[in-house]
Enzyme design. Structure first.
Site, PDB file in Angstrom:
ATOM      1  N   ARG A  62      -1.502  -7.790  -3.786  1.00  0.00           N
ATOM      2  CA  ARG A  62      -2.019  -8.204  -5.091  1.00  0.00           C
ATOM      3  C   ARG A  62      -0.952  -8.981  -5.857  1.00  0.00           C
ATOM      4  O   ARG A  62      -1.238  -9.960  -6.505  1.00  0.00           O
ATOM      5  CB  ARG A  62      -2.437  -6.951  -5.860  1.00  0.00           C
ATOM      6  CG  ARG A  62      -3.260  -7.185  -7.092  1.00  0.00           C
ATOM      7  CD  ARG A  62      -3.689  -5.879  -7.683  1.00  0.00           C
ATOM      8  NE  ARG A  62      -2.662  -4.856  -7.469  1.00  0.00           N
ATOM      9  CZ  ARG A  62      -2.838  -3.572  -7.635  1.00  0.00           C
ATOM     10  NH1 ARG A  62      -4.009  -3.120  -8.001  1.00  0.00           N
ATOM     11  NH2 ARG A  62      -1.848  -2.709  -7.427  1.00  0.00           N
ATOM     12  N   ARG A  63       0.323  -8.516  -5.773  1.00  0.00           N
ATOM     13  CA  ARG A  63       1.413  -9.133  -6.568  1.00  0.00           C
ATOM     14  C   ARG A  63       2.501  -9.668  -5.643  1.00  0.00           C
ATOM     15  O   ARG A  63       3.245  -8.882  -5.039  1.00  0.00           O
ATOM     16  CB  ARG A  63       2.026  -8.074  -7.489  1.00  0.00           C
ATOM     17  CG  ARG A  63       1.051  -7.532  -8.512  1.00  0.00           C
ATOM     18  CD  ARG A  63       1.535  -6.212  -9.065  1.00  0.00           C
ATOM     19  NE  ARG A  63       1.455  -5.143  -8.092  1.00  0.00           N
ATOM     20  CZ  ARG A  63       1.921  -3.913  -8.270  1.00  0.00           C
ATOM     21  NH1 ARG A  63       2.529  -3.608  -9.392  1.00  0.00           N
ATOM     22  NH2 ARG A  63       1.798  -2.994  -7.337  1.00  0.00           N
ATOM     23  N   VAL A  74      -9.155  10.045   7.589  1.00  0.00           N
ATOM     24  CA  VAL A  74      -9.341  11.488   7.354  1.00  0.00           C
ATOM     25  C   VAL A  74      -8.139  12.240   7.897  1.00  0.00           C
ATOM     26  O   VAL A  74      -7.780  12.100   9.073  1.00  0.00           O
ATOM     27  CB  VAL A  74     -10.626  12.017   8.038  1.00  0.00           C
ATOM     28  CG1 VAL A  74     -10.812  13.508   7.737  1.00  0.00           C
ATOM     29  CG2 VAL A  74     -11.842  11.227   7.600  1.00  0.00           C
ATOM     30  N   ILE A 100      -3.203  13.524  11.434  1.00  0.00           N
ATOM     31  CA  ILE A 100      -3.807  14.461  12.414  1.00  0.00           C
ATOM     32  C   ILE A 100      -4.805  13.724  13.313  1.00  0.00           C
ATOM     33  O   ILE A 100      -5.759  13.128  12.822  1.00  0.00           O
ATOM     34  CB  ILE A 100      -4.531  15.621  11.699  1.00  0.00           C
ATOM     35  CG1 ILE A 100      -3.600  16.298  10.679  1.00  0.00           C
ATOM     36  CG2 ILE A 100      -5.055  16.631  12.711  1.00  0.00           C
ATOM     37  CD1 ILE A 100      -4.281  17.348   9.821  1.00  0.00           C
ATOM     38  N   GLY A 136       5.014  14.053  -6.184  1.00  0.00           N
ATOM     39  CA  GLY A 136       4.449  12.812  -5.645  1.00  0.00           C
ATOM     40  C   GLY A 136       3.232  13.022  -4.744  1.00  0.00           C
ATOM     41  O   GLY A 136       2.781  12.103  -4.082  1.00  0.00           O
ATOM     42  N   LYS A 155     -14.157  12.244   2.875  1.00  0.00           N
ATOM     43  CA  LYS A 155     -13.697  12.638   4.213  1.00  0.00           C
ATOM     44  C   LYS A 155     -14.753  13.507   4.909  1.00  0.00           C
ATOM     45  O   LYS A 155     -14.967  13.400   6.124  1.00  0.00           O
ATOM     46  CB  LYS A 155     -12.366  13.375   4.106  1.00  0.00           C
ATOM     47  CG  LYS A 155     -11.234  12.465   3.636  1.00  0.00           C
ATOM     48  CD  LYS A 155     -10.022  13.260   3.192  1.00  0.00           C
ATOM     49  CE  LYS A 155      -8.876  12.344   2.742  1.00  0.00           C
ATOM     50  NZ  LYS A 155      -7.794  13.073   2.079  1.00  0.00           N
TER      51      LYS A 155
HETATM   52  P1  NDP Z   1      -1.189   1.624  -2.357  1.00  0.00           P
HETATM   53  O1  NDP Z   1      -1.801   1.575  -3.709  1.00  0.00           O
HETATM   54  O2  NDP Z   1       0.180   2.163  -2.226  1.00  0.00           O
HETATM   55  O3  NDP Z   1      -1.188   0.147  -1.734  1.00  0.00           O
HETATM   56  C1  NDP Z   1      -2.269  -0.724  -1.856  1.00  0.00           C
HETATM   57  C2  NDP Z   1      -1.864  -2.095  -1.383  1.00  0.00           C
HETATM   58  O4  NDP Z   1      -2.982  -2.971  -1.484  1.00  0.00           O
HETATM   59  C3  NDP Z   1      -0.738  -2.737  -2.188  1.00  0.00           C
HETATM   60  O5  NDP Z   1       0.148  -3.416  -1.348  1.00  0.00           O
HETATM   61  C4  NDP Z   1      -1.468  -3.742  -3.084  1.00  0.00           C
HETATM   62  O6  NDP Z   1      -0.703  -4.884  -3.414  1.00  0.00           O
HETATM   63  C5  NDP Z   1      -2.588  -4.146  -2.162  1.00  0.00           C
HETATM   64  N1  NDP Z   1      -3.749  -4.671  -2.902  1.00  0.00           N
HETATM   65  C6  NDP Z   1      -4.433  -4.082  -3.902  1.00  0.00           C
HETATM   66  N2  NDP Z   1      -5.455  -4.864  -4.298  1.00  0.00           N
HETATM   67  C7  NDP Z   1      -5.390  -5.988  -3.538  1.00  0.00           C
HETATM   68  C8  NDP Z   1      -6.149  -7.166  -3.473  1.00  0.00           C
HETATM   69  N3  NDP Z   1      -7.203  -7.389  -4.295  1.00  0.00           N
HETATM   70  N4  NDP Z   1      -5.824  -8.122  -2.570  1.00  0.00           N
HETATM   71  C9  NDP Z   1      -4.760  -7.924  -1.732  1.00  0.00           C
HETATM   72  N5  NDP Z   1      -4.009  -6.803  -1.750  1.00  0.00           N
HETATM   73  C10 NDP Z   1      -4.315  -5.847  -2.643  1.00  0.00           C
HETATM   74  O7  NDP Z   1      -2.226   2.431  -1.436  1.00  0.00           O
HETATM   75  P2  NDP Z   1      -1.892   3.355  -0.172  1.00  0.00           P
HETATM   76  O8  NDP Z   1      -0.981   2.629   0.741  1.00  0.00           O
HETATM   77  O9  NDP Z   1      -1.515   4.693  -0.640  1.00  0.00           O
HETATM   78  O10 NDP Z   1      -3.346   3.521   0.476  1.00  0.00           O
HETATM   79  C11 NDP Z   1      -3.915   2.496   1.258  1.00  0.00           C
HETATM   80  C12 NDP Z   1      -5.159   3.002   1.946  1.00  0.00           C
HETATM   81  O11 NDP Z   1      -4.815   4.096   2.783  1.00  0.00           O
HETATM   82  C13 NDP Z   1      -6.248   3.547   0.999  1.00  0.00           C
HETATM   83  O12 NDP Z   1      -7.506   3.275   1.538  1.00  0.00           O
HETATM   84  C14 NDP Z   1      -5.987   5.041   1.006  1.00  0.00           C
HETATM   85  O13 NDP Z   1      -7.151   5.796   0.696  1.00  0.00           O
HETATM   86  C15 NDP Z   1      -5.608   5.231   2.450  1.00  0.00           C
HETATM   87  N6  NDP Z   1      -4.825   6.438   2.706  1.00  0.00           N
HETATM   88  C16 NDP Z   1      -3.672   6.660   2.019  1.00  0.00           C
HETATM   89  C17 NDP Z   1      -2.925   7.783   2.251  1.00  0.00           C
HETATM   90  C18 NDP Z   1      -1.659   8.037   1.522  1.00  0.00           C
HETATM   91  O14 NDP Z   1      -1.066   9.101   1.721  1.00  0.00           O
HETATM   92  N7  NDP Z   1      -1.184   7.121   0.681  1.00  0.00           N
HETATM   93  C19 NDP Z   1      -3.375   8.783   3.232  1.00  0.00           C
HETATM   94  C20 NDP Z   1      -4.566   8.431   3.955  1.00  0.00           C
HETATM   95  C21 NDP Z   1      -5.271   7.300   3.676  1.00  0.00           C
HETATM   96  P3  NDP Z   1       0.673  -4.777  -4.268  1.00  0.00           P
HETATM   97  O15 NDP Z   1       1.668  -4.163  -3.311  1.00  0.00           O
HETATM   98  O16 NDP Z   1       0.991  -6.143  -4.619  1.00  0.00           O
HETATM   99  O17 NDP Z   1       0.351  -3.866  -5.407  1.00  0.00           O
HETATM  100  N1  HSE Z   2      -4.787  12.033  -2.229  1.00  0.00           N
HETATM  101  C1  HSE Z   2      -5.031  12.376  -0.864  1.00  0.00           C
HETATM  102  C2  HSE Z   2      -4.614  13.829  -0.642  1.00  0.00           C
HETATM  103  C3  HSE Z   2      -4.245  11.423   0.041  1.00  0.00           C
HETATM  104  O1  HSE Z   2      -4.041  14.459  -1.550  1.00  0.00           O
HETATM  105  O2  HSE Z   2      -4.912  14.361   0.418  1.00  0.00           O
HETATM  106  C4  HSE Z   2      -4.645  11.497   1.482  1.00  0.00           C
HETATM  107  O3  HSE Z   2      -5.920  11.039   1.725  1.00  0.00           O
END
Ligand code: NDP
Ligand code: HSE
Length: 432
Positions: free
Chosen positions: A46-47, A134, A138, A189, A207
């Protein structure tokens, strides 16, 4: 050695940055396992100006045009780790229809629009993998999707949200209140800046929908899942569960029941008391665990880290290796299996058990009046315990199983009895 498999990475946040690191650090092994290098050709964010630390990747690869990147002719596989339903749905449908394989961690999208994505994958002859969606690291979806395909799954019971498990575990171990435990989860966190999706059960419900779809060969969406969060669970509930040899967990439960025309499934997410002897009771901290019961395999338990950048990226990389190999061999994994199309039962029909905590006046006839309400709704009482006397009497009533609608109607009628000062709590009881 074949030509590189070219990857478009959509998102480079918590998970995406770890995907980049693992692809870099394990490049030689991954190349050997796949039979071709995995090469990132673009990263959508995004940024553009965001500080991404020392990521081992060429800064020129970054773009804000995710759709343009997903559609590029020189992309073989799209990895989506952005999250949310739109615009991710549009990007992935475009990619799949044009024959690009997709690996995604996006549970919200799969639970809302899983059918649309599977249809697009079938149309484009592409792979759609989503192990990370999910329970993070795991390996769970692949066993449901492949290893257990010769069996008949009866029930899936899981702890699939790390934040709520951390909160409930610390309420149980230290006697902390809900707000205090959530604050600690945020400081460590685990919880999101806005933890609503976690504590209100939306994350677990998404999930649950994905797990139920795979386990029962039926399309289940987030809206089909009965959902309650943990915001009403009090320190007193946790203490009274403890006295009964139980602990409280936010469970996701998906089960099959009935035969012939009566066949159906139920899918729900809610807090429940489970005995301390149950395998899920010892799952503490922010860990996830899923207990699968199948007719031939019996009971299986999957346990590990359900969240975090590196654990989630591990699952993404596993999927990447699988789709990359398929592309090299010109094959495709089996697509969606939704042939069973089982009826999804409303919560009122589901057989559950309640523990009800009632503040009552301790005088003759009170117990008989309370028991009469249960009898009117055909709900059988398993145990009754009283603590305190006089104006401070508390009754703890645990029921046998009954339809949830009958149990809920019993509680409503109890609430209207003059002799009941208040209903202090209502908790479902599972796992016995
Ligand atoms: P973050 O918020 O940390 O990262 C999201 C990323 O997407 C960032 O790099 C952001 O850009 C980018 N982004 C957002 N909007 C846009 C857009 N419109 N166009 C292009 N890029 C965009 O999310 P997570 O990494 O935590 O999660 C990612 C996915 O993984 C989600 O679906 C989440 O549910 C899933 N997930 C996450 C887990 C976790 O522990 N974090 C566990 C299991 C699943 P920028 O860096 O510039 O902000
Ligand atoms: N917020 C979610 C959790 C991240 O606490 O399990 C993993 O999907």
């Amino acid at each position: 050695m074949s030509r590189p498999i070219r990857l478009a990475l959509l998102g480079c946040g918590t998970v995406g940055a770890e995907v980049v690191r693992l692809l870099h650090d394990q490049a030689a092994d991954l190349t050997a396992r796949v039979g071709a290098p995995l090469s990132i050709v673009g990263i959508a964010v995004r940024r553009l100006g965001r500080d991404r630390g020392r990521l081992p990747v060429d800064p020129a690869l970054f773009t804000t045009d995710a759709l343009g990147l997903a559609k590029r002719d020189d992309v073989d596989v799209v990895v989506e780790v952005v999250g949310g339903v739109e615009p991710a749905r549009t990007w992935l449908v475009e990619a799949l229809r044009s024959g690009k394989s997709v690996v995604t961690a996006n549970k919200a999208l799969l639970a809302e629009e899983g059918g649309t994505l599977h249809d697009a994958a079938a149309e484009g002859g592409a792979d759609l993998y989503f192990e990370a969606a999910v329970a993070g690291a795991i390996p769970l979806l692949r066993p449901l999707r492949e290893s257990l395909h010769g069996d008949r799954i009866v029930r899936v019971t899981g702890i699939v949200n790390g934040t709520t498990n951390f909160v409930l575990s610390s309420m149980d171990s230290s006697g902390a209140g809900y707000a205090e435990a959530l604050e600690e989860a945020t400081e460590l966190g685990y919880a999101e800046a806005d933890p609503t999706a976690d504590v209100e059960g939306f994350d677990a419900a998404a999930k649950a929908a994905i797990l139920a779809s795979l386990a029962f060969h039926t399309r289940v969406r987030a809206g089909d899942v009965y959902r309650e969060g943990i915001t009403e669970v009090s320190a007193a509930d946790v203490a009274s569960a403890k006295e009964m040899g139980c602990t409280i967990k936010l469970l996701c439960l998906a089960e099959r029941s009935g035969e012939g025309a009566e066949r159906g499934i139920s899918v729900r997410v809610h807090p429940a008391m489970i005995p301390r002897s149950h395998p899920l009771a010892s799952v503490g901290d922010a860990f996830n665990a899923v207990f699968v019961e199948a007719e031939a395999a019996g009971q299986l338990m999957f346990y590990g880290r359900g969240a975090g950048g590196a654990p989630t990226a591990s699952a993404v990389l596993g999927d990447l290796v699988a789709v990359a190999r398929n592309r090299l061999s010109g094959s495709r994994a089996a697509g969606e299996s939704n042939y069973a199309a089982l009826r999804i039962r409303p919560m009122g029909e589901v057989q559950t058990r309640y523990q009800i905590r009632l503040e009552v006046s301790d005088r003759a006839g009170v117990l008989a009046a309370v028991a009469g309400v249960f009898a009117q709704h055909d709900v059988s009482i398993a145990t009754v315990r009283q603590s305190g006397r006089g104006a401070d009497a508390t009754l703890f009533i645990v029921t046998h199983t009954a339809p949830d609608a009958a149990l809920a109607a019993t509680v409503e009628q109890l609430r209207r009895l003059d002799i009941v000062r208040s209903i202090a709590s209502v908790l479902r009881v599972e796992g016995e």
